[in-house]
Structure formats: C-alpha cells, structure tokens
Scaffold this motif. Structure first.
Motif, PDB file in Angstrom:
ATOM      1  N   MET A  83       0.829  -1.207   0.000  1.00  0.00           N
ATOM      2  CA  MET A  83       0.000   0.000   0.000  1.00  0.00           C
ATOM      3  C   MET A  83       0.868   1.264   0.000  1.00  0.00           C
ATOM      4  SD  MET A  83      -2.944  -1.186  -0.399  1.00  0.00           S
ATOM      5  CE  MET A  83      -3.943   0.267  -0.205  1.00  0.00           C
ATOM      6  N   ARG A  84       2.013   1.196   0.639  1.00  0.00           N
ATOM      7  CA  ARG A  84       2.937   2.341   0.597  1.00  0.00           C
ATOM      8  C   ARG A  84       3.428   2.548  -0.828  1.00  0.00           C
ATOM      9  NH1 ARG A  84       8.270   3.933   0.916  1.00  0.00           N
ATOM     10  NH2 ARG A  84       8.670   5.667   2.308  1.00  0.00           N
ATOM     11  N   GLN A  85       3.743   1.470  -1.523  1.00  0.00           N
ATOM     12  CA  GLN A  85       4.195   1.562  -2.913  1.00  0.00           C
ATOM     13  C   GLN A  85       3.094   2.140  -3.809  1.00  0.00           C
ATOM     14  OE1 GLN A  85       5.441  -2.204  -4.527  1.00  0.00           O
ATOM     15  NE2 GLN A  85       6.228  -1.295  -6.402  1.00  0.00           N
ATOM     16  N   ILE A  86       1.875   1.680  -3.612  1.00  0.00           N
ATOM     17  CA  ILE A  86       0.749   2.210  -4.391  1.00  0.00           C
ATOM     18  C   ILE A  86       0.559   3.689  -4.075  1.00  0.00           C
ATOM     19  CG2 ILE A  86      -1.760   2.115  -4.673  1.00  0.00           C
ATOM     20  CD1 ILE A  86      -1.489  -0.972  -4.252  1.00  0.00           C
ATOM     21  N   SER A  87       0.633   4.043  -2.813  1.00  0.00           N
ATOM     22  CA  SER A  87       0.488   5.438  -2.417  1.00  0.00           C
ATOM     23  C   SER A  87       1.587   6.294  -3.032  1.00  0.00           C
ATOM     24  CB  SER A  87       0.509   5.555  -0.889  1.00  0.00           C
ATOM     25  OG  SER A  87       0.253   6.876  -0.486  1.00  0.00           O
ATOM     26  N   ALA A  88       2.809   5.779  -3.061  1.00  0.00           N
ATOM     27  CA  ALA A  88       3.920   6.522  -3.663  1.00  0.00           C
ATOM     28  C   ALA A  88       3.669   6.773  -5.143  1.00  0.00           C
ATOM     29  CB  ALA A  88       5.232   5.758  -3.467  1.00  0.00           C
ATOM     30  N   SER A  89       3.088   5.815  -5.833  1.00  0.00           N
ATOM     31  CA  SER A  89       2.815   5.986  -7.265  1.00  0.00           C
ATOM     32  C   SER A  89       1.759   7.058  -7.517  1.00  0.00           C
ATOM     33  CB  SER A  89       2.377   4.656  -7.891  1.00  0.00           C
ATOM     34  OG  SER A  89       1.073   4.313  -7.477  1.00  0.00           O
ATOM     35  N   GLU A  90       0.978   7.379  -6.489  1.00  0.00           N
ATOM     36  CA  GLU A  90      -0.059   8.420  -6.571  1.00  0.00           C
ATOM     37  C   GLU A  90       0.403   9.719  -5.917  1.00  0.00           C
ATOM     38  OE1 GLU A  90      -3.440   8.540  -7.582  1.00  0.00           O
ATOM     39  OE2 GLU A  90      -3.185   6.648  -8.633  1.00  0.00           O
ATOM     40  N   ASP A  91       1.683   9.803  -5.545  1.00  0.00           N
ATOM     41  CA  ASP A  91       2.193  10.941  -4.778  1.00  0.00           C
ATOM     42  C   ASP A  91       1.426  11.117  -3.475  1.00  0.00           C
ATOM     43  OD1 ASP A  91       4.219  11.614  -6.583  1.00  0.00           O
ATOM     44  OD2 ASP A  91       2.814  12.755  -7.829  1.00  0.00           O
ATOM     45  N   GLY A  92       1.003   9.995  -2.897  1.00  0.00           N
ATOM     46  CA  GLY A  92       0.262  10.008  -1.643  1.00  0.00           C
ATOM     47  C   GLY A  92       1.185   9.911  -0.445  1.00  0.00           C
ATOM     48  N   PRO A  93       0.589   9.783   0.736  1.00  0.00           N
ATOM     49  CA  PRO A  93       1.391   9.733   1.961  1.00  0.00           C
ATOM     50  C   PRO A  93       2.234   8.463   2.039  1.00  0.00           C
ATOM     51  CG  PRO A  93      -0.919   9.330   2.436  1.00  0.00           C
ATOM     52  CD  PRO A  93      -0.837   9.699   0.992  1.00  0.00           C
ATOM     53  N   LEU A  94       3.424   8.608   2.606  1.00  0.00           N
ATOM     54  CA  LEU A  94       4.349   7.487   2.725  1.00  0.00           C
ATOM     55  C   LEU A  94       4.623   7.113   4.176  1.00  0.00           C
ATOM     56  CD1 LEU A  94       6.908   8.556  -0.017  1.00  0.00           C
ATOM     57  CD2 LEU A  94       4.934   7.038  -0.241  1.00  0.00           C
ATOM     58  N   ASP A  95       4.121   7.903   5.098  1.00  0.00           N
ATOM     59  CA  ASP A  95       4.350   7.645   6.518  1.00  0.00           C
ATOM     60  C   ASP A  95       3.490   6.465   6.963  1.00  0.00           C
ATOM     61  OD1 ASP A  95       4.611   7.615   9.262  1.00  0.00           O
ATOM     62  OD2 ASP A  95       4.021   9.706   9.554  1.00  0.00           O
ATOM     63  N   THR A  96       4.127   5.316   7.152  1.00  0.00           N
ATOM     64  CA  THR A  96       3.398   4.115   7.553  1.00  0.00           C
ATOM     65  C   THR A  96       3.205   4.039   9.059  1.00  0.00           C
ATOM     66  OG1 THR A  96       5.431   2.813   7.632  1.00  0.00           O
ATOM     67  CG2 THR A  96       4.216   2.819   5.544  1.00  0.00           C
ATOM     68  N   GLY A  97       3.632   5.057   9.773  1.00  0.00           N
ATOM     69  CA  GLY A  97       3.478   5.089  11.219  1.00  0.00           C
ATOM     70  C   GLY A  97       2.139   5.621  11.674  1.00  0.00           C
ATOM     71  N   LYS A  98       1.269   5.948  10.728  1.00  0.00           N
ATOM     72  CA  LYS A  98      -0.074   6.420  11.081  1.00  0.00           C
ATOM     73  C   LYS A  98      -1.029   6.128   9.924  1.00  0.00           C
ATOM     74  CE  LYS A  98       0.491  11.173   9.450  1.00  0.00           C
ATOM     75  NZ  LYS A  98       0.361  12.572   9.814  1.00  0.00           N
ATOM     76  N   ASP A  99      -2.316   6.181  10.219  1.00  0.00           N
ATOM     77  CA  ASP A  99      -3.339   6.003   9.191  1.00  0.00           C
ATOM     78  C   ASP A  99      -3.596   7.341   8.500  1.00  0.00           C
ATOM     79  OD1 ASP A  99      -3.619   3.350   9.949  1.00  0.00           O
ATOM     80  OD2 ASP A  99      -5.326   3.730  11.257  1.00  0.00           O
TER      81      ASP A  99
END
Length: 182
Positions: free
Chosen positions: A140-156
């Motif tokens: 999900m972090r990788q998918i988020s990165a591809s969308e320029d989304g949040p990368l901080d996995t320490g929170k929702d």
C-alpha cells in the motif's frame, strides 16, 4: 419508522463512515438503527423509512456479505428510499481511469445483484497502515507513492470528504421526507 444504516467493512473505515452518516441522520431528527450486514438479527429492510448502505471496494469487489444481502433483499429495498456509499481509495486517485473504474463499481454490483440504489455517493477511503501486516503495508505504501500520496506508515491516512458525505446524507434524508409525503 426508523432508518436502517447497514455497512460492510474490512478495515473499519466503512463502519466509521456509516456511523457518521447515522449520527447526521439522528441530528436531522430521524431514528436510526445501525448494523453490520454480516450480523443477523436486524428487521426486514422494507419496514424502514429508508435504507442507507455503506460498503468498501477491496480487491476490485464489494464484500460478499453485502452482495448476498442485496441479492436476497432487493425487493424489500426497492420499496423504500435507498442509498449506497461506495468506499474506495480509487475515487481519490489523480488518474482519471482509476476514478472511472471506481465510479463503475456500483453498476457492476447492480448487474450482479439486480439491486439499484436510488442514490450513490463515492467516498474516498483510508490507508490503514497501522492495521496492515508488513507485506500489505509495503504494498500500500508503494501504491500510495505511485499516486504521490502519503508514505508515513506510522499512522493512518483518511481521504474521506466529510462535507460531501454530509451533503449526500442530507439529500438522502430529503428523499425520505418526500417519500413520506407521497
């Protein structure tokens, strides 16, 4: 009669959206019963003033419990005002094709169940990094990165537009009021 708010959830965000909608309906003066579609024991949908459904898209489909419910109760649901809140991160995408795919899920649901809600709202979901296992978190972090989304996995991270949801719930409440006068 009360309004029935039913949800299906995988990670809890659709429940949060359903409860938010139920609270707004109560603030508008309605009596509301909220339930998880997977749990037996609620009354027949046609015995309510209206039914609001909330379900997420995961792995390209709605939860099986919601699909079965809609298939089994479509006749009772068609007798009252109904609305569907379709929850998916795809509706938040910058990619027009992904948004179009997200907007098409309710039509696929209709073809599968025969049920067509009178109103549909597309709500962006959430990245529930804190609830994912390691592999899903990294995916999900990788998918988020591809969308320029949040990368901080320490929170929702929530993407739901609560004001747009409130406007939709108001429109649904207006539908119920009109049906009551007819």
């Amino acid at each position: 009669m009360p309004i029935l708010v039913l949800y299906a959830t995988v990670e809890g965000h659709s429940r949060k959206i359903a409860e938010h909608a139920a609270n707004q309906l109560e603030e508008l003066g309605h009596s509301v019963i909220v339930g998880d579609v997977r749990e037996p024991g609620f009354a027949i949908p046609g015995r309510f003033d209206g039914v609001l459904l909330c379900a997420p898209i995961h792995m390209g489909r709605y939860p099986d419990a919601m699909v079965r419910f809609l298939h089994d109760w479509k006749d009772a649901l068609e007798a009252v005002p109904t609305a569907l809140i379709s929850v998916t991160l795809g509706i938040h995408s910058e990619n027009a094709e992904e948004r179009a795919e997200a907007e098409g899920f309710p039509a696929k649901l209709e073809r599968k169940t025969g049920f067509r809600p009178r109103r549909i709202h597309h709500a962006a979901g959430a990245l529930k990094f804190l609830e994912y296992d390691f592999f899903k978190r990294m995916l999900m972090r990788q998918i988020s990165a591809s969308e320029d989304g949040p990368l901080d996995t320490g929170k929702d991270h929530e993407f739901t537009d609560w004001a747009a949801l409130d406007a939709f719930v108001q429109e649904f409440a207006d539908d119920i009021a009109l049906a009551g006068k007819g």
